[in-house]
Design a protein around this motif. Structure first.
Motif, mmCIF file in Angstrom:
data_model
loop_
_atom_site.group_PDB
_atom_site.id
_atom_site.type_symbol
_atom_site.label_atom_id
_atom_site.label_comp_id
_atom_site.label_asym_id
_atom_site.label_seq_id
_atom_site.Cartn_x
_atom_site.Cartn_y
_atom_site.Cartn_z
ATOM 1 N N LEU A 91 -10.790 2.073 -2.205
ATOM 2 C CA LEU A 91 -9.538 1.313 -2.239
ATOM 3 C C LEU A 91 -9.722 -0.118 -1.749
ATOM 4 O O LEU A 91 -9.274 -1.074 -2.390
ATOM 5 N N ALA A 92 -10.397 -0.272 -0.615
ATOM 6 C CA ALA A 92 -10.585 -1.612 -0.047
ATOM 7 C C ALA A 92 -11.465 -2.480 -0.930
ATOM 8 O O ALA A 92 -11.237 -3.686 -1.057
ATOM 9 N N HIS A 93 -12.480 -1.881 -1.569
ATOM 10 C CA HIS A 93 -13.350 -2.649 -2.465
ATOM 11 C C HIS A 93 -12.556 -3.163 -3.668
ATOM 12 O O HIS A 93 -12.704 -4.324 -4.080
ATOM 13 N N ALA A 94 -11.733 -2.291 -4.227
ATOM 14 C CA ALA A 94 -10.920 -2.697 -5.380
ATOM 15 C C ALA A 94 -9.951 -3.812 -4.982
ATOM 16 O O ALA A 94 -9.763 -4.787 -5.727
ATOM 17 N N ALA A 95 -9.347 -3.678 -3.791
ATOM 18 C CA ALA A 95 -8.412 -4.706 -3.332
ATOM 19 C C ALA A 95 -9.106 -6.055 -3.167
ATOM 20 O O ALA A 95 -8.563 -7.099 -3.551
ATOM 21 N N LEU A 116 0.856 -1.185 0.000
ATOM 22 C CA LEU A 116 0.000 0.000 0.000
ATOM 23 C C LEU A 116 0.891 1.234 0.000
ATOM 24 O O LEU A 116 1.698 1.421 0.912
ATOM 25 N N HIS A 117 0.737 2.052 -1.021
ATOM 26 C CA HIS A 117 1.575 3.238 -1.160
ATOM 27 C C HIS A 117 0.808 4.471 -0.679
ATOM 28 O O HIS A 117 -0.164 4.884 -1.284
ATOM 29 N N GLU A 118 1.249 5.021 0.449
ATOM 30 C CA GLU A 118 0.697 6.246 1.030
ATOM 31 C C GLU A 118 -0.805 6.165 1.301
ATOM 32 O O GLU A 118 -1.554 7.083 0.935
ATOM 33 N N ARG A 134 -2.745 5.730 -3.402
ATOM 34 C CA ARG A 134 -3.526 6.568 -2.487
ATOM 35 C C ARG A 134 -5.005 6.566 -2.842
ATOM 36 O O ARG A 134 -5.371 6.396 -4.004
ATOM 37 N N GLU A 135 -5.825 6.821 -1.844
ATOM 38 C CA GLU A 135 -7.259 6.873 -2.082
ATOM 39 C C GLU A 135 -7.668 8.045 -2.980
ATOM 40 O O GLU A 135 -8.601 7.925 -3.782
ATOM 41 N N LEU A 182 -9.626 -2.716 6.397
ATOM 42 C CA LEU A 182 -10.488 -3.501 5.511
ATOM 43 C C LEU A 182 -9.654 -4.316 4.508
ATOM 44 O O LEU A 182 -10.033 -5.434 4.144
ATOM 45 N N ILE A 183 -8.543 -3.753 4.056
ATOM 46 C CA ILE A 183 -7.651 -4.505 3.168
ATOM 47 C C ILE A 183 -7.025 -5.676 3.914
ATOM 48 O O ILE A 183 -6.919 -6.786 3.375
ATOM 49 N N VAL A 184 -6.634 -5.453 5.163
ATOM 50 C CA VAL A 184 -6.079 -6.541 5.984
ATOM 51 C C VAL A 184 -7.112 -7.650 6.148
ATOM 52 O O VAL A 184 -6.791 -8.842 6.044
ATOM 53 N N ARG A 185 -8.345 -7.276 6.399
ATOM 54 C CA ARG A 185 -9.404 -8.274 6.548
ATOM 55 C C ARG A 185 -9.601 -9.057 5.248
ATOM 56 O O ARG A 185 -9.749 -10.285 5.251
#
Length: 264
Positions: free
Chosen positions: A140-144, A4-6, A110-111, A15-18
Motif C-alpha cells: 500500500l505505501a509503495h503504491a501511494a 485511507l479506507h480501513e 485495505r491492504e 510510511l504513507i504519512v512520510r
C-alpha cells in the motif's frame, strides 16, 4: 486530500504519512483504521507531526468524502463499468489543474483486498499502476509513494513552483459538486427511475452503477448537478400527477359510482 479506507497496518499508515511529507501533501483522512496511534506513527515517520496531528478520523467513508468535489481511487482490479482509468502519470496531469476547482480525494483501500465495489462507486476515476502481470500486487505505501511522486512532478512542471503545497487550492466561480451532493442526486435519480418503472423486473444495482459511472465522467459542477437534480424531481412529480389524473379519470367514468356502490 489523501483518504485511507480501513488501513490495517500502522506501519503502512506511517510510511504513507512520510511519503506525503516528502511530496508536499499535508491533509490526511483515515476511515475505520485497525489502529491509529499518533505517537507510534510519528516514531516511525520522523518530523511528520503536522500531518499526523492534523489527520482526521472517520467512521464512514461517505462522511470522509462528503466535502470532496472529485474522488480518484486506486485499484489493481478492473471493473466492467466505463469509469476513467489512468496510470499514475496521467492521473497526476489531470488532477493538478482539477484541484484548482475544489478539494480532491485520493482514495486508497485495505491492504488485503483494496477498495470494495461500494467504495469504487464513489470514485470519479481510477488509478491502476501498470505492474508486471506475473506479480501485480503492491504494498500500500509503495503504491501511494508512486502516485504522490507523479502528483508532485506534475505540480512542479505545471505551476513552476518548487515548494508549493498541493493541498490548498482556490475554487472557481462555480464550484464543482461535492460527493455529498452527488450522492443526494443519485438517490433522487434512482427514485425517478423507479417511479417510471425503469427497474421493473430487474436488479437496480448494476444499472445504477452504470448511471454513476456515466454522470461521474461528466464531472458536473454544482449548478449543472442542480439542474439534473431538478429534472429528476420533475420526473417524480410528473409521474405522481399522471397517476392522480388517471385516478380522477377512472373515478369520473360512467358506471364508476354504480360499481363502487355494488362493491359496498
Amino acid at each position: 486530500m489523501v483518504v485511507l479506507h480501513e488501513p490495517q497496518d500502522l506501519v503502512n499508515i506511517a510510511l504513507i504519512v512520510r511519503a506525503m511529507k516528502n511530496m508536499g501533501l499535508s491533509r490526511l483522512r483515515v476511515v475505520r483504521p485497525t489502529e491509529f496511534d499518533a505517537y507510534r506513527i510519528e516514531g516511525i515517520a520522523h518530523e511528520t507531526e503536522d500531518v499526523v496531528r492534523g489527520a482526521e478520523l472517520f467512521h464512514k467513508l461517505d462522511e470522509a468524502l462528503a466535502d470532496m468535489t472529485y474522488v480518484v481511487g486506486t485499484t489493481a482490479r478492473r471493473r466492467a463499468s466505463r469509469q476513467l482509468w489512468w496510470t499514475p502519470e496521467d492521473a497526476a496531469w489531470a488532477m493538478v489543474p482539477r484541484a484548482e476547482r475544489g478539494p480532491i480525494a485520493l482514495l486508497f483501500g485495505r491492504e488485503d483486498r483494496g477498495l470494495s465495489n461500494e467504495a469504487l462507486d464513489r470514485c470519479h476515476a481510477l488509478i491502476s499502476i501498470p505492474t508486471s502481470p506475473e506479480h501485480p500486487s503492491m504494498n500500500l505505501a509503495h503504491a501511494a509513494l508512486i502516485v504522490f511522486y507523479e502528483l508532485r512532478k506534475a505540480a512542479v512542471e505545471t505551476t513552476d513552483l518548487e515548494g508549493r503545497d498541493l493541498s490548498h487550492k482556490k475554487r472557481q466561480t462555480t464550484p464543482p459538486a461535492s460527493v455529498e451532493e452527488l450522492e443526494s442526486f443519485f438517490s433522487t435519480w434512482e427514485r425517478a427511475l423507479e417511479t417510471l418503472g425503469f427497474f421493473r423486473g430487474i436488479d437496480p444495482v448494476p444499472k445504477m452503477r452504470s448511471f454513476r459511472s456515466l454522470f461521474q465522467r461528466t464531472d458536473p459542477d454544482r449548478r449543472e448537478l442542480g439542474l439534473l437534480q431538478a429534472a429528476a424531481h420533475e420526473i417524480i412529480h410528473f409521474a405522481e400527477r399522471e397517476r392522480a389524473r388517471a385516478r380522477e379519470v377512472a373515478d369520473a367514468e360512467p358506471g364508476a359510482e354504480e360499481a363502487e356502490s355494488a362493491a359496498d
